[in-house]
Design a protein around this motif. Structure first.
Motif, short mmCIF file in Angstrom:
data_model
loop_
_atom_site.label_atom_id
_atom_site.label_comp_id
_atom_site.label_asym_id
_atom_site.label_seq_id
_atom_site.Cartn_x
_atom_site.Cartn_y
_atom_site.Cartn_z
N SER A 403 0.83 -1.20 0.00
CA SER A 403 0.00 0.00 0.00
C SER A 403 0.86 1.26 0.00
O SER A 403 2.04 1.22 0.40
N ASP A 404 0.26 2.36 -0.40
CA ASP A 404 0.98 3.64 -0.45
C ASP A 404 1.29 4.13 0.96
O ASP A 404 0.52 3.91 1.91
N LEU A 405 2.41 4.82 1.07
CA LEU A 405 2.73 5.55 2.29
C LEU A 405 2.13 6.95 2.18
O LEU A 405 2.24 7.60 1.13
N THR A 406 1.49 7.42 3.23
CA THR A 406 0.87 8.74 3.20
C THR A 406 1.12 9.46 4.52
O THR A 406 1.30 8.84 5.57
N GLY A 407 1.13 10.79 4.46
CA GLY A 407 1.15 11.62 5.65
C GLY A 407 2.40 11.53 6.51
O GLY A 407 2.37 11.90 7.68
N LEU A 408 3.50 11.06 5.96
CA LEU A 408 4.73 10.94 6.74
C LEU A 408 5.48 12.26 6.77
O LEU A 408 5.49 13.01 5.78
N ASP A 409 6.17 12.53 7.88
CA ASP A 409 7.02 13.71 7.93
C ASP A 409 8.43 13.34 7.47
O ASP A 409 8.71 12.18 7.13
N LYS A 410 9.31 14.30 7.45
CA LYS A 410 10.65 14.11 6.91
C LYS A 410 11.42 12.98 7.60
O LYS A 410 11.96 12.09 6.92
N PRO A 411 11.51 12.95 8.95
CA PRO A 411 12.22 11.83 9.60
C PRO A 411 11.59 10.48 9.30
O PRO A 411 12.31 9.48 9.13
N ALA A 412 10.27 10.42 9.21
CA ALA A 412 9.60 9.15 8.93
C ALA A 412 9.89 8.68 7.51
O ALA A 412 10.04 7.47 7.26
N VAL A 413 9.98 9.61 6.57
CA VAL A 413 10.31 9.24 5.19
C VAL A 413 11.75 8.73 5.11
O VAL A 413 12.05 7.79 4.37
N ARG A 414 12.65 9.33 5.88
CA ARG A 414 14.02 8.82 5.92
C ARG A 414 14.04 7.35 6.32
O ARG A 414 14.71 6.52 5.69
N LEU A 415 13.31 7.00 7.37
CA LEU A 415 13.28 5.62 7.83
C LEU A 415 12.56 4.71 6.84
O LEU A 415 12.96 3.55 6.64
N ALA A 416 11.52 5.24 6.21
CA ALA A 416 10.80 4.45 5.21
C ALA A 416 11.70 4.13 4.02
O ALA A 416 11.70 3.01 3.49
N LEU A 417 12.49 5.12 3.60
CA LEU A 417 13.43 4.90 2.50
C LEU A 417 14.50 3.88 2.89
O LEU A 417 14.88 3.03 2.09
N GLU A 418 14.97 3.97 4.11
CA GLU A 418 15.99 3.03 4.58
C GLU A 418 15.47 1.60 4.50
O GLU A 418 16.15 0.69 4.01
#
Length: 484
Positions: A403-418
């Protein structure tokens, strides 16, 4: 003249001459002096330079069949040793206790410098050659790409490395050349200059043979270099060019990327092709599969090597619905007689039909389009364009059935990318560089050690590999990286 310099560059020169003469390793030790090579009859035609470029690619190919995975997979939370008689170098990577005497560290240093020396020879000799200018520009562009690639890997691993564009043809050349270890910024300037030049020289048309460098190959590496240097605006601009040119696309089925027949796919930006027979195959069937006897994985019940099997951490990193897991890892082995045993192993790039497990016939993608999308998302997020970054991550997730990732802030996107990069590129030689680039290596690795009950802490100095001990022994004036 310093002994270390004489030793190192005589070695580099000798290896380059091997590629010209097509000698065996034994014959390499018996090469005649360089002044007996006929300079007048070689390096004149396009075919001569194409032949020399094969020597450059040979180094590049060799690095990706061994050294890269020990550093980028075994030294991380992605992989661990299984077999009972590992080498000292393998144990050091598995335990994160790499020393300056590590044989793989030395081999990596040498491969990088050998490739650079070969590139320098081509670039210096082609200045006096006269043939079709379009072909000439392409050869120069490819050669500059490979030289930049070599420097990029060396600077990420060692920090300081020698920088030179000199072709070494005599002891006088060597003595007159500054081969001291240069600071990272100088190395990166050389890399970027080479890639900008290569981009301008390569044809705009996509090369249908993904085993050859295209303009998109150069742009992708340049984008990664900018990203590593944290020049996020430049990285985003260059990676967006690759996306907007629409020469590459995600494949609908992830598994297609990692099994036999994966040559020249739409997602592939640059790849290494392997052919079974005559030592032209890959070693991944040995590296990523269990060291168990009487397995029914391969013909004739061959055993794997157990050198880099996935950790439990990697096995559990996939989300429940992630289609990539079934294409990447497995944990059950059937033995002769039908007994099933628990044993984690890698599936990617493994040739399960190989008559010889050291001779696999599966192409290895050095660079592919999903990497461009995720790097572009990283560059956007680091510029506080987090909402703009999410669609590019979600393209990769959608292909995986997530599923799509939504509503994440910058630190959360960093971890999601990792996390996304970990599962997308498992066993593709990305993990260590990703963790170091994002400043997460120490935290992630220490958490990994703690989860395994290992009383060990990674420290800042271990973010760089040691300068090989042999280099220090030959020239004590060379300064070792801190902590080694």
């Amino acid at each position: 003249m310093k002994p270390r310099i004489l030793h190192k560059l005589s070695t580099i020169l000798a290896v380059f001459l091997v590629m010209i003469s097509n000698t065996s390793c034994k014959e390499f030790l018996e090469l005649q002096p360089q002044n007996q090579i006929n300079d007048e009859s070689f390096y004149r035609t396009a075919a001569d330079f194409e032949s020399s470029l094969l020597g450059v690619f040979s180094s590049f190919k060799g690095f990706h069949t061994g050294n890269l995975h020990y550093i980028n997979e075994l030294a991380t939370d992605n992989a661990e040793l299984q077999w009972l008689a590992p080498t000292a170098a393998e144990v050091e990577f598995d335990d994160n206790s790499v020393t300056a005497a590590n044989a793989t560290v030395l081999a990596t240093w040498n491969v990088g410098l050998y490739t650079i020396a070969r590139c320098n020879t081509i670039l210096n000799r082609i200045k006096g050659a006269s043939f079709d200018p379009v072909t000439r520009d392409r050869i120069i562009g490819e050669t500059r790409f490979f030289r930049a690639w070599s420097y990029f890997y060396l600077v990420q691993l060692f920090g300081r490395v020698p920088v030179t564009d000199v072709e070494f043809r005599s002891p006088g050349n060597i003595a007159a050349t500054d081969l001291s270890l240069k600071p990272q910024e100088e190395v990166y300037k050389t890399i970027i200059d080479d890639l900008i030049s290569a981009e301008s020289l390569m044809p705009a048309t996509l090369n249908a043979d993904k085993g050859r460098v295209s303009r998109g190959t150069v742009k992708t590496l340049l984008g990664k270099v900018y990203l590593t240097k944290k020049d996020y605006a430049l990285a985003a601009a260059k990676l967006k060019e690759v996306i907007d040119e629409k020469q590459y696309a995600l494949l609908p089925d992830y598994k297609t990327l990692v099994v036999k027949g994966n040559n020249n796919l739409a997602e592939s930006i640059f790849e290494i092709k392997f052919v079974s027979g005559s030592n032209l195959g890959n070693l991944y069937s040995v590296q990523f599969t269990p060291a168990l006897s009487n397995m029914l994985l391969f013909p004739n019940n061959q055993s794997g090597g157990g050198r880099m099997v996935p950790t439990l951490n990697s096995f559990n990193a996939f989300e429940k619905a992630d289609r990539r897991k079934a294409a990447s890892v497995h944990d059950t082995i059937t033995l002769l007689g039908g007994t099933k045993v628990y044993s984690r192993y890698g599936l990617k790039f493994v040739d399960f039909s190989a008559i010889n497990v050291s001779d696999g016939n599966v192409t290895y993608p050095v660079s592919r389009f999903s990497d461009v999308l995720l790097m572009y998302a990283e560059a956007l997020n680091e510029q506080d364009k987090t909402a703009d970054a999410l669609p590019y991550i979600n393209q990769v997730r959608k292909r995986a059935g997530l599923s799509d990732l939504t509503g994440l802030d910058k630190p959360a996107v960093r971890l999601a990318l990792e996390k996304e990069r970990k599962v997308e590129f498992l066993f593709e030689g990305q993990r260590w560089f990703d963790l170091v680039r994002t400043g997460r290596a120490i935290e992630v690795m220490n958490a990994h050690f703690a989860s395994k009950g290992i009383n060990f802490k990674m420290t800042e100095n271990e973010l760089l590999m040691p300068i090989p001990l042999r280099e220090i022994d030959l020239n004590p004036a060379l300064t070792q990286n801190p902590g080694y």
